[in-house]
Design a protein around this motif. Structure first.
Motif, PDB file in Angstrom:
ATOM      1  N   ASN A  53      24.838 -23.745  67.199  1.00 47.51           N
ATOM      2  CA  ASN A  53      25.441 -23.519  66.057  1.00 47.51           C
ATOM      3  C   ASN A  53      26.826 -23.177  66.573  1.00 47.51           C
ATOM      4  OD1 ASN A  53      23.177 -24.350  64.222  1.00 47.51           O
ATOM      5  ND2 ASN A  53      22.327 -22.273  64.586  1.00 47.51           N
ATOM      6  N   GLY A  54      27.191 -23.250  67.783  1.00 45.06           N
ATOM      7  CA  GLY A  54      28.614 -22.842  68.315  1.00 45.06           C
ATOM      8  C   GLY A  54      29.485 -23.685  67.506  1.00 45.06           C
ATOM      9  N   CYS A  55      30.696 -23.240  67.290  1.00 42.72           N
ATOM     10  CA  CYS A  55      31.975 -23.841  66.837  1.00 42.72           C
ATOM     11  C   CYS A  55      32.544 -24.665  67.981  1.00 42.72           C
ATOM     12  CB  CYS A  55      33.049 -23.042  66.414  1.00 42.72           C
ATOM     13  SG  CYS A  55      32.487 -21.983  64.985  1.00 42.72           S
ATOM     14  N   ILE A  56      33.220 -25.789  67.841  1.00 48.30           N
ATOM     15  CA  ILE A  56      33.532 -26.896  68.685  1.00 48.30           C
ATOM     16  C   ILE A  56      35.098 -26.829  68.306  1.00 48.30           C
ATOM     17  CG2 ILE A  56      33.804 -29.198  69.469  1.00 48.30           C
ATOM     18  CD1 ILE A  56      30.660 -29.239  68.962  1.00 48.30           C
ATOM     19  N   GLU A  57      35.862 -26.368  69.272  1.00 47.53           N
ATOM     20  CA  GLU A  57      37.391 -26.153  69.211  1.00 47.53           C
ATOM     21  C   GLU A  57      38.042 -26.404  70.271  1.00 47.53           C
ATOM     22  OE1 GLU A  57      38.263 -22.292  68.261  1.00 47.53           O
ATOM     23  OE2 GLU A  57      37.383 -22.553  66.226  1.00 47.53           O
ATOM     24  N   GLU A  58      39.025 -27.571  70.259  1.00 50.02           N
ATOM     25  CA  GLU A  58      39.760 -28.046  71.358  1.00 50.02           C
ATOM     26  C   GLU A  58      39.110 -28.391  72.694  1.00 50.02           C
ATOM     27  OE1 GLU A  58      42.751 -24.554  71.822  1.00 50.02           O
ATOM     28  OE2 GLU A  58      43.454 -25.014  69.839  1.00 50.02           O
ATOM     29  N   GLY A  59      38.125 -29.094  72.646  1.00 48.26           N
ATOM     30  CA  GLY A  59      37.178 -29.373  73.544  1.00 48.26           C
ATOM     31  C   GLY A  59      36.375 -28.600  74.162  1.00 48.26           C
ATOM     32  N   ALA A  60      36.063 -27.480  73.504  1.00 46.73           N
ATOM     33  CA  ALA A  60      35.197 -26.532  74.061  1.00 46.73           C
ATOM     34  C   ALA A  60      34.197 -25.904  72.838  1.00 46.73           C
ATOM     35  CB  ALA A  60      35.960 -25.143  74.328  1.00 46.73           C
ATOM     36  N   ILE A  61      32.996 -25.701  73.205  1.00 47.34           N
ATOM     37  CA  ILE A  61      32.134 -25.080  72.465  1.00 47.34           C
ATOM     38  C   ILE A  61      31.935 -23.617  72.739  1.00 47.34           C
ATOM     39  CG2 ILE A  61      29.924 -25.363  74.051  1.00 47.34           C
ATOM     40  CD1 ILE A  61      28.671 -25.948  71.396  1.00 47.34           C
ATOM     41  N   ILE A  62      31.921 -22.607  71.506  1.00 45.97           N
ATOM     42  CA  ILE A  62      31.841 -21.352  71.522  1.00 45.97           C
ATOM     43  C   ILE A  62      30.469 -20.768  71.393  1.00 45.97           C
ATOM     44  CG2 ILE A  62      32.882 -19.307  70.664  1.00 45.97           C
ATOM     45  CD1 ILE A  62      35.362 -20.947  69.674  1.00 45.97           C
ATOM     46  N   CYS A  63      29.990 -19.882  72.345  1.00 45.00           N
ATOM     47  CA  CYS A  63      28.847 -19.505  72.049  1.00 45.00           C
ATOM     48  C   CYS A  63      28.792 -18.670  70.734  1.00 45.00           C
ATOM     49  CB  CYS A  63      28.332 -18.461  73.142  1.00 45.00           C
ATOM     50  SG  CYS A  63      26.603 -17.861  72.929  1.00 45.00           S
ATOM     51  N   PRO A  64      27.845 -18.699  69.843  1.00 45.23           N
ATOM     52  CA  PRO A  64      27.833 -17.852  68.567  1.00 45.23           C
ATOM     53  C   PRO A  64      27.341 -16.502  68.647  1.00 45.23           C
ATOM     54  CG  PRO A  64      26.046 -19.466  68.547  1.00 45.23           C
ATOM     55  CD  PRO A  64      26.843 -19.757  69.652  1.00 45.23           C
ATOM     56  N   ARG A  65      26.990 -16.442  69.865  1.00 44.56           N
ATOM     57  CA  ARG A  65      26.391 -14.753  69.984  1.00 44.56           C
ATOM     58  C   ARG A  65      27.257 -14.085  70.324  1.00 44.56           C
ATOM     59  NH1 ARG A  65      20.751 -12.653  72.455  1.00 44.56           N
ATOM     60  NH2 ARG A  65      21.176 -10.569  71.996  1.00 44.56           N
ATOM     61  N   HIS A  66      28.131 -14.288  71.624  1.00 39.97           N
ATOM     62  CA  HIS A  66      29.236 -13.260  72.297  1.00 39.97           C
ATOM     63  C   HIS A  66      30.601 -13.863  72.341  1.00 39.97           C
ATOM     64  CE1 HIS A  66      25.187 -11.139  73.722  1.00 39.97           C
ATOM     65  NE2 HIS A  66      25.922 -10.402  72.946  1.00 39.97           N
ATOM     66  N   GLY A  67      30.627 -15.192  72.127  1.00 37.88           N
ATOM     67  CA  GLY A  67      32.086 -15.874  72.049  1.00 37.88           C
ATOM     68  C   GLY A  67      32.298 -16.359  73.318  1.00 37.88           C
ATOM     69  N   ALA A  68      31.486 -16.572  74.417  1.00 30.28           N
ATOM     70  CA  ALA A  68      31.815 -17.358  75.258  1.00 30.28           C
ATOM     71  C   ALA A  68      32.028 -18.832  75.136  1.00 30.28           C
ATOM     72  CB  ALA A  68      30.570 -17.202  76.412  1.00 30.28           C
ATOM     73  N   ARG A  69      32.961 -19.251  75.796  1.00 25.04           N
ATOM     74  CA  ARG A  69      33.522 -20.551  75.832  1.00 25.04           C
ATOM     75  C   ARG A  69      33.413 -21.528  76.839  1.00 25.04           C
ATOM     76  NH1 ARG A  69      37.976 -21.448  71.781  1.00 25.04           N
ATOM     77  NH2 ARG A  69      38.864 -23.389  73.030  1.00 25.04           N
ATOM     78  N   PHE A  70      32.873 -22.750  76.488  1.00 25.30           N
ATOM     79  CA  PHE A  70      32.488 -23.679  77.711  1.00 25.30           C
ATOM     80  C   PHE A  70      33.320 -24.960  77.446  1.00 25.30           C
ATOM     81  CE2 PHE A  70      29.212 -20.884  77.354  1.00 25.30           C
ATOM     82  CZ  PHE A  70      28.999 -20.345  78.552  1.00 25.30           C
ATOM     83  N   ASP A  71      34.036 -25.710  78.553  1.00 27.73           N
ATOM     84  CA  ASP A  71      34.577 -26.964  78.242  1.00 27.73           C
ATOM     85  C   ASP A  71      33.383 -27.937  78.137  1.00 27.73           C
ATOM     86  OD1 ASP A  71      35.693 -29.638  79.821  1.00 27.73           O
ATOM     87  OD2 ASP A  71      37.313 -28.464  79.375  1.00 27.73           O
ATOM     88  N   LEU A  72      33.473 -28.798  77.024  1.00 29.23           N
ATOM     89  CA  LEU A  72      32.571 -29.801  76.866  1.00 29.23           C
ATOM     90  C   LEU A  72      32.475 -30.743  77.959  1.00 29.23           C
ATOM     91  CD1 LEU A  72      32.985 -30.050  73.048  1.00 29.23           C
ATOM     92  CD2 LEU A  72      31.023 -29.073  74.244  1.00 29.23           C
ATOM     93  N   VAL A  73      33.496 -31.389  78.612  1.00 29.45           N
ATOM     94  CA  VAL A  73      33.582 -32.284  79.693  1.00 29.45           C
ATOM     95  C   VAL A  73      33.106 -31.816  81.005  1.00 29.45           C
ATOM     96  CG1 VAL A  73      35.011 -33.905  81.001  1.00 29.45           C
ATOM     97  CG2 VAL A  73      35.371 -33.543  78.376  1.00 29.45           C
ATOM     98  N   THR A  74      33.613 -30.626  81.290  1.00 32.67           N
ATOM     99  CA  THR A  74      33.242 -30.107  82.860  1.00 32.67           C
ATOM    100  C   THR A  74      32.143 -29.042  82.825  1.00 32.67           C
ATOM    101  OG1 THR A  74      34.875 -28.522  82.882  1.00 32.67           O
ATOM    102  CG2 THR A  74      35.677 -30.382  83.640  1.00 32.67           C
ATOM    103  N   GLY A  75      32.036 -28.469  81.616  1.00 30.55           N
ATOM    104  CA  GLY A  75      30.911 -27.463  81.689  1.00 30.55           C
ATOM    105  C   GLY A  75      31.464 -26.354  81.998  1.00 30.55           C
ATOM    106  N   LYS A  76      32.770 -25.989  82.535  1.00 30.75           N
ATOM    107  CA  LYS A  76      33.276 -24.741  82.884  1.00 30.75           C
ATOM    108  C   LYS A  76      33.355 -23.502  82.024  1.00 30.75           C
ATOM    109  CE  LYS A  76      37.684 -23.094  85.068  1.00 30.75           C
ATOM    110  NZ  LYS A  76      39.130 -23.401  85.255  1.00 30.75           N
ATOM    111  N   ALA A  77      32.991 -22.509  82.272  1.00 28.62           N
ATOM    112  CA  ALA A  77      33.344 -21.493  81.509  1.00 28.62           C
ATOM    113  C   ALA A  77      34.724 -21.008  81.378  1.00 28.62           C
ATOM    114  CB  ALA A  77      32.382 -20.081  81.947  1.00 28.62           C
TER     115      ALA A  77
END
Length: 102
Positions: A53-77
């Motif tokens: 259920n994380g928000c998707i913004e600017e090519g990244a997904i945001i963890c709904p629990r603590h706000g970590a962001r991950f690049d959707l193409v590379t997976g990079k934190a």
């Protein structure tokens, strides 16, 4: 080298921007951004919670629990508290069918 597996159809999305799928035993998200399809592991590397259920913004997904962001193409934190990348999977679209290599 693993082969591509048919995982969904473009029509399965309807108005949604993501689908919950399993790639073998791995929970994953199949994500649609306009005409692009991406597949990521559905587990935050910070605490193991789903990214579903994380928000998707600017090519990244945001963890709904603590706000970590991950690049959707590379997976990079992209920010703390996550320091390890999520797994990404190669996607191919043929006609209306979506295939993922895992």
């Amino acid at each position: 080298m693993p082969d591509f597996e048919e995982i969904a159809s473009i029509n399965d999305f309807g108005d949604a921007d993501r689908l919950d799928v399993f790639l073998g035993d791995t929970p994953a998200l199949l994500i649609r951004i306009q005409d692009q399809f991406l597949a990521i592991e559905d587990v935050c590397t910070h605490d193991g919670q789903p990214l579903t259920n994380g928000c998707i913004e600017e090519g990244a997904i945001i963890c709904p629990r603590h706000g970590a962001r991950f690049d959707l193409v590379t997976g990079k934190a992209l920010c703390m508290p996550a320091t390890k990348p999520i797994q990404t999977f190669e996607v191919e679209v043929k006609g209306q069918k979506i295939f993922v290599r895992h």
